[in-house]
Design an enzyme around this catalytic site. Structure first.
Site, PDB file in Angstrom:
ATOM      1  N   PRO A 193       0.723  -1.171  -0.075  1.00 28.97           N
ATOM      2  CG  PRO A 193      -0.968  -1.763   1.336  1.00 28.97           C
ATOM      3  CD  PRO A 193       0.261  -2.439   1.078  1.00 28.97           C
ATOM      4  CE1 TYR A 194       5.787   5.573   1.460  1.00 29.20           C
ATOM      5  CE2 TYR A 194       7.484   3.922   0.658  1.00 29.20           C
ATOM      6  CZ  TYR A 194       6.896   5.213   0.945  1.00 29.20           C
ATOM      7  OH  TYR A 194       8.004   6.269   0.710  1.00 29.20           O
ATOM      8  N   GLY A 195       3.834   1.762  -1.640  1.00 28.77           N
ATOM      9  CA  GLY A 195       4.189   2.072  -2.948  1.00 28.77           C
ATOM     10  C   GLY A 195       2.904   2.300  -3.693  1.00 28.77           C
TER      11      GLY A 195
END
Length: 269
Positions: free
Chosen positions: A70-72
């Site tokens: 989810p960060y990327g």
């Protein structure tokens, strides 16, 4: 320069909505505010996590962006919003995709001090220093079965001082109506085991290391091809001695045992 964001891969897998709101939604808010106030230039902090786990190394700016956590994904969405917005804007735009940032200000003014609740999700440099200081009993290395020479992840560690210089160069080269997208890394991959050994040497502390299963959302090998930023912005990483960067960061850690707590107390008194 839009730096602000939560930035822990493992936390993003546990609380993805926090990341989509903080990174993607808030970047949209920043763009709207910039448009309202007529701010003409944006330097955006992005990440190599937008590439996911590419089939080929090193990573160039043309490598497909297929993020796996989810960060990327949140950063990739923010990039897409910025680029779509720019199609009908004369804004000067630079997107810098950081690799793994380490180090501290050589003059001793700034260093890494994550909030205590984020230590479990933090970067390996912070974990090494916490172990060396005795804040935690040892260092947890997650993943020893990757398809790499020593079985641990390989990352491209970029010193924060070089990162600052990249932003200055990007600002100097930003032009109205133009977009620049650049990887910011050294072009050399180092394994987690190499990093831990360098940290032990830098701190002089025989850190206890526990080898654990892989962390969700991590990838085996990531390092950059910095050719484009070298050719177009005349930028090259200079602080590439891993042990030296960690020694500078360790010096800051030892002189700021409570992070920024003292300086905050002085500022608010």
């Amino acid at each position: 320069m839009h730096f602000a964001a939560v930035a822990y891969v493992s936390e993003s897998t546990l609380d993805p909505l926090k990341y989509y709101h903080n990174i993607t939604s808030n970047t949209l808010t920043v763009l709207e505010a910039m448009t309202t106030r007529g701010v003409p230039t944006l330097i955006y902090s992005s990440t190599c996590a937008t590439y996911g786990e590419p089939e080929k190394m090193p990573i160039t700016e043309e490598t497909p962006q297929l993020p796996i956590n989810p960060y990327g994904k949140a950063k990739k969405m923010a990039e897409d919003i910025i680029l779509d917005f720019h199609k009908n804007s004369n804004m000067s735009l630079m997107i810098l995709r950081y690799f793994n940032v380490i180090g501290s200000d050589p003059n001793g003014r700034l260093g890494e001090a994550p909030r205590p609740e984020l230590r479990e999700h933090g970067r390996i440099s912070g974990a090494c220093f916490d172990a060396a200081r005795g804040i935690i009993p040892g260092l947890k290395v997650r993943g020893t079965d990757y398809k790499t020479a020593d079985g641990t992840c390989i990352r491209d560690y970029i010193d924060v001082t070089d990162l600052v210089d990249a932003h200055v160069k990007a600002l100097e080269k930003a032009r109205p109506g133009k977009v620049g997208i650049y990887n910011v890394g050294t072009g050399r991959g180092r394994s987690v085991k190499e990093f831990v050994e360098a940290c032990m040497t830098a701190t002089g502390v025989p850190i206890k290391v526990d080898f654990l299963p892989r962390r969700p959302g991590d990838y085996a090998e990531v390092y950059s091809d910095p050719t484009k930023i070298r050719n177009e912005l005349n930028w090259t990483a200079k602080y590439t001695d891993l042990q030296e960067s960690l020694q500078i960061a360790w010096k800051w850690q030892k002189s700021h045992l409570n992070g920024y707590a003292l300086s905050v107390a002085v500022a608010t008194s």
